[in-house]
Motif scaffolding. Structure first.
Motif, PDB file in Angstrom:
ATOM      1  N   LEU B  17       0.825  -1.207   0.000  1.00 27.84           N
ATOM      2  CA  LEU B  17       0.000   0.000   0.000  1.00 27.84           C
ATOM      3  C   LEU B  17       0.856   1.252   0.000  1.00 27.84           C
ATOM      4  O   LEU B  17       0.585   2.216  -0.730  1.00 27.84           O
ATOM      5  N   ILE B  20       2.238   1.673  -3.484  1.00 29.89           N
ATOM      6  CA  ILE B  20       1.253   2.095  -4.483  1.00 29.89           C
ATOM      7  C   ILE B  20       0.848   3.553  -4.270  1.00 29.89           C
ATOM      8  O   ILE B  20       0.837   4.348  -5.204  1.00 29.89           O
ATOM      9  N   LEU B  61      -1.670  -9.394  -5.610  1.00 31.95           N
ATOM     10  CA  LEU B  61      -3.119  -9.178  -5.605  1.00 31.95           C
ATOM     11  C   LEU B  61      -3.439  -7.714  -5.283  1.00 31.95           C
ATOM     12  O   LEU B  61      -4.264  -7.077  -5.956  1.00 31.95           O
ATOM     13  N   ILE B  62      -2.746  -7.181  -4.278  1.00 31.82           N
ATOM     14  CA  ILE B  62      -2.985  -5.780  -3.889  1.00 31.82           C
ATOM     15  C   ILE B  62      -2.547  -4.831  -5.003  1.00 31.82           C
ATOM     16  O   ILE B  62      -3.249  -3.861  -5.316  1.00 31.82           O
ATOM     17  N   PHE B  63      -1.427  -5.120  -5.637  1.00 34.10           N
ATOM     18  CA  PHE B  63      -0.975  -4.284  -6.757  1.00 34.10           C
ATOM     19  C   PHE B  63      -2.007  -4.299  -7.884  1.00 34.10           C
ATOM     20  O   PHE B  63      -2.320  -3.264  -8.467  1.00 34.10           O
ATOM     21  N   ASP B  64      -2.532  -5.465  -8.212  1.00 32.47           N
ATOM     22  CA  ASP B  64      -3.528  -5.560  -9.279  1.00 32.47           C
ATOM     23  C   ASP B  64      -4.795  -4.801  -8.932  1.00 32.47           C
ATOM     24  O   ASP B  64      -5.413  -4.179  -9.786  1.00 32.47           O
ATOM     25  N   MET B  65      -5.183  -4.857  -7.664  1.00 29.65           N
ATOM     26  CA  MET B  65      -6.415  -4.196  -7.250  1.00 29.65           C
ATOM     27  C   MET B  65      -6.265  -2.678  -7.245  1.00 29.65           C
ATOM     28  O   MET B  65      -7.178  -1.968  -7.665  1.00 29.65           O
ATOM     29  N   PHE B  66      -5.108  -2.182  -6.799  1.00 28.75           N
ATOM     30  CA  PHE B  66      -4.993  -0.738  -6.579  1.00 28.75           C
ATOM     31  C   PHE B  66      -4.249   0.017  -7.676  1.00 28.75           C
ATOM     32  O   PHE B  66      -4.368   1.220  -7.759  1.00 28.75           O
ATOM     33  N   PHE B  67      -3.475  -0.690  -8.515  1.00 32.38           N
ATOM     34  CA  PHE B  67      -2.884   0.004  -9.652  1.00 32.38           C
ATOM     35  C   PHE B  67      -3.824  -0.043 -10.858  1.00 32.38           C
ATOM     36  O   PHE B  67      -3.653   0.732 -11.806  1.00 32.38           O
ATOM     37  N   VAL B  68      -4.793  -0.975 -10.830  1.00 34.73           N
ATOM     38  CA  VAL B  68      -5.729  -1.165 -11.950  1.00 34.73           C
ATOM     39  C   VAL B  68      -4.946  -1.173 -13.279  1.00 34.73           C
ATOM     40  O   VAL B  68      -5.149  -0.323 -14.144  1.00 34.73           O
ATOM     41  N   PRO B  69      -4.038  -2.116 -13.428  1.00 36.92           N
ATOM     42  CA  PRO B  69      -3.218  -2.111 -14.646  1.00 36.92           C
ATOM     43  C   PRO B  69      -4.035  -2.574 -15.851  1.00 36.92           C
ATOM     44  O   PRO B  69      -5.098  -3.186 -15.674  1.00 36.92           O
ATOM     45  N   PRO B  70      -3.565  -2.330 -17.068  1.00 37.76           N
ATOM     46  CA  PRO B  70      -4.291  -2.776 -18.258  1.00 37.76           C
ATOM     47  C   PRO B  70      -4.515  -4.296 -18.255  1.00 37.76           C
ATOM     48  O   PRO B  70      -5.539  -4.771 -18.709  1.00 37.76           O
ATOM     49  N   LYS B  72      -3.997  -7.793 -15.592  1.00 39.54           N
ATOM     50  CA  LYS B  72      -3.708  -8.152 -14.189  1.00 39.54           C
ATOM     51  C   LYS B  72      -2.505  -9.075 -14.123  1.00 39.54           C
ATOM     52  O   LYS B  72      -2.640 -10.290 -14.065  1.00 39.54           O
ATOM     53  N   PHE B  74       0.402  -8.488 -11.964  1.00 43.26           N
ATOM     54  CA  PHE B  74       1.229  -8.445 -10.752  1.00 43.26           C
ATOM     55  C   PHE B  74       1.083  -9.690  -9.896  1.00 43.26           C
ATOM     56  O   PHE B  74       2.009 -10.056  -9.167  1.00 43.26           O
ATOM     57  N   ILE B  75      -0.083 -10.343  -9.988  1.00 42.77           N
ATOM     58  CA  ILE B  75      -0.285 -11.560  -9.194  1.00 42.77           C
ATOM     59  C   ILE B  75       0.639 -12.687  -9.676  1.00 42.77           C
ATOM     60  O   ILE B  75       0.908 -13.640  -8.947  1.00 42.77           O
TER      61      ILE B  75
END
Lengths: 269, 176
Positions: B17, B20, B61-70, B72, B74-75
């Motif tokens: 967090l 990010i 998982l947290i990176f994917d949720m909060f960066f909203v990348p094009p 997913k 990071f997982i």
């Protein structure tokens, strides 16, 4: 021993692959909402702290430069007051004429305010970091393509990707952001504004015979379904014109202050 | 045991967090720091347990949720970076010397950045067509800054750990 390690690694890789598959097929969505609710306030707080540090670091303290800037702004303000008075008169006249002609009311739209919780995407370079993440998403009725404005109502970008409780906003200076726009010149030239190198914007394919000058304002044309007409985008800083060519292009300076984005509004038509 | 797992999970989630929301909003070049990568290198070097990979699945998982990348990615990116770093530690580098840590930081950083950039490029290639990132001077500039800033972070953390624990050697391992 080695065979045991390989087997262990293989099992872990298989479990990760299965979890990733379940994750991509959105089976864990029920848990995501809870996680967003728990973490979003902390994320926006951390972002505000970092943004304040960045603004404090970048602010200039030169006395002379500041007083010169204040003088310039005072002159601009006086000119704008005159313009504002004239526009108010025009607005009143417009309302009266509309009621005479029994036109329908202008389309009303609503806003959804959101906190910015992150900038850019991990591992992106400075020029690519022209996107932000906000703490509102699908659950608040947002969807890709909606316009996002700052506190002054200047367009800063549009929604690119929307999750349950978070969305990515691609800024107007990002190369992947395209906006249907109008130049506020005599001919009301329409075209597509695209981001350039993360710094400015441009509008190409403007006919040579249309008069465009530096200082002309660019607003949204309303030709996109999800972005209303009249939202300020930027102003023309340079006109690239060659008499041998059919078209000319303009370089547009954004009027939004991207370094100061902490709260934005998403326009829902 | 469960308490330890909970504490570690909360630590990784908090670090993610901070990465990010806080690090990304700092001025250049501080916004190039990668706290989670530094945590990955040190946690592997000091404990070496493969089951710690689950904490980096959580980070992804947290990176994917909060960066909203094009896409997913990071997982997958974080666990794979963990496995790559573990491979380096088991087969190439020692977990005692500063040079070793810096070398691991260099290769792990390169692996992580290339993995993410390649994934975004492949996604962008099929959706809208995008320019190959390795041809961009901007990319190499950015990579250089990231590695430099991460080097400094690993250097500082190494000396802090060395001050607290005698397990690490400052510069060289002397053979007698």
């Amino acid at each position: 021993m080695r065979r045991k390690n390989i087997k262990k690694t293989f099992i872990i890789a298989a479990i990760i692959g299965l979890l990733a598959f379940l994750y991509f097929t959105n089976i864990f969505d029920f848990a995501k909402e809870k996680i967003y609710q728990a973490i979003n306030p902390a994320a926006s707080g951390l972002y505000s702290l970092g943004a304040n540090i960045r603004n404090g670091f970048e602010s200039r303290t030169d006395q002379k430069e500041l007083s010169h800037k204040v003088k310039e702004l005072e002159n601009d303000r006086n000119a704008l007051l005159v313009e504002n008075a004239r526009l108010k008169e025009l607005e009143e006249e417009n309302k009266e004429l509309r009621s005479y002609l029994e036109f329908l009311d202008e389309k009303k739209y609503s806003y959804k305010m959101a906190h910015v919780i992150a900038i850019g995407v991990e591992a992106s370079s400075e020029r690519e970091e022209k996107s932000i993440v906000i703490d509102k998403g699908r659950s608040e009725g947002l969807y890709p393509g909606l316009g996002v404005v700052d506190s002054r109502g200047v367009l800063v970008g549009k929604l690119e990707k929307v999750e349950e409780k978070a969305s990515r906003v691609v800024l107007t200076t990002n190369g992947s952001c395209k906006l249907a726009a109008t130049i506020q010149n005599m001919e009301r030239t329409i075209g597509i504004v695209s981001g350039e190198m993360g710094l400015t914007m441009s509008m190409e394919l403007i006919p040579q015979d249309e008069e465009v000058e530096a200082g002309d304002l660019i607003v949204t044309s309303g030709l996109e379904d999800d972005i209303p007409r009249g939202l300020l985008i930027g102003e023309v800083s340079r006109v690239n014109s060659n008499n041998n060519e059919i078209w000319k292009s303009v370089v547009i300076e954004p009027l939004a202050d991207f370094s100061d984005l902490i709260i934005v509004s998403v326009i829902i038509p | 045991m469960w308490f330890k797992i909970l504490i570690n999970s909360i630590t990784i989630a908090a670090l993610s967090l901070v990465q990010i929301s806080f690090i990304s909003s700092l001025p250049f070049p501080a916004n190039k720091l990668n706290l989670v990568l530094a945590a990955l290198i040190f946690s592997l070097s000091l404990s070496g347990k493969i089951k710690n990979i689950w904490f980096y699945v959580l980070a992804g998982l947290i990176f994917d949720m909060f960066f909203v990348p094009p896409v997913k990615i990071f997982i997958l990116a974080w666990p794979l970076t963990f496995l790559f770093c573990r491979l380096l530690l088991r087969n190439v580098f020692t977990n005692r010397s500063l040079f070793s840590f810096l070398a691991i930081c260099l290769f792990t950083d390169i692996f992580y950045i290339f993995f993410i950039k390649t994934s975004f490029y492949i996604y962008g290639f099929f959706s809208s067509g995008s320019r190959l990132f390795i041809l961009s001077l901007d990319f190499w500039n950015d990579m250089l800054f990231r590695i430099t800033v991460d080097f400094l972070l690993v250097l500082v953390l190494f000396y802090i750990f060395n001050f607290i624990s005698k397990r690490l050697k400052p510069v060289f391992i002397l053979r007698y």
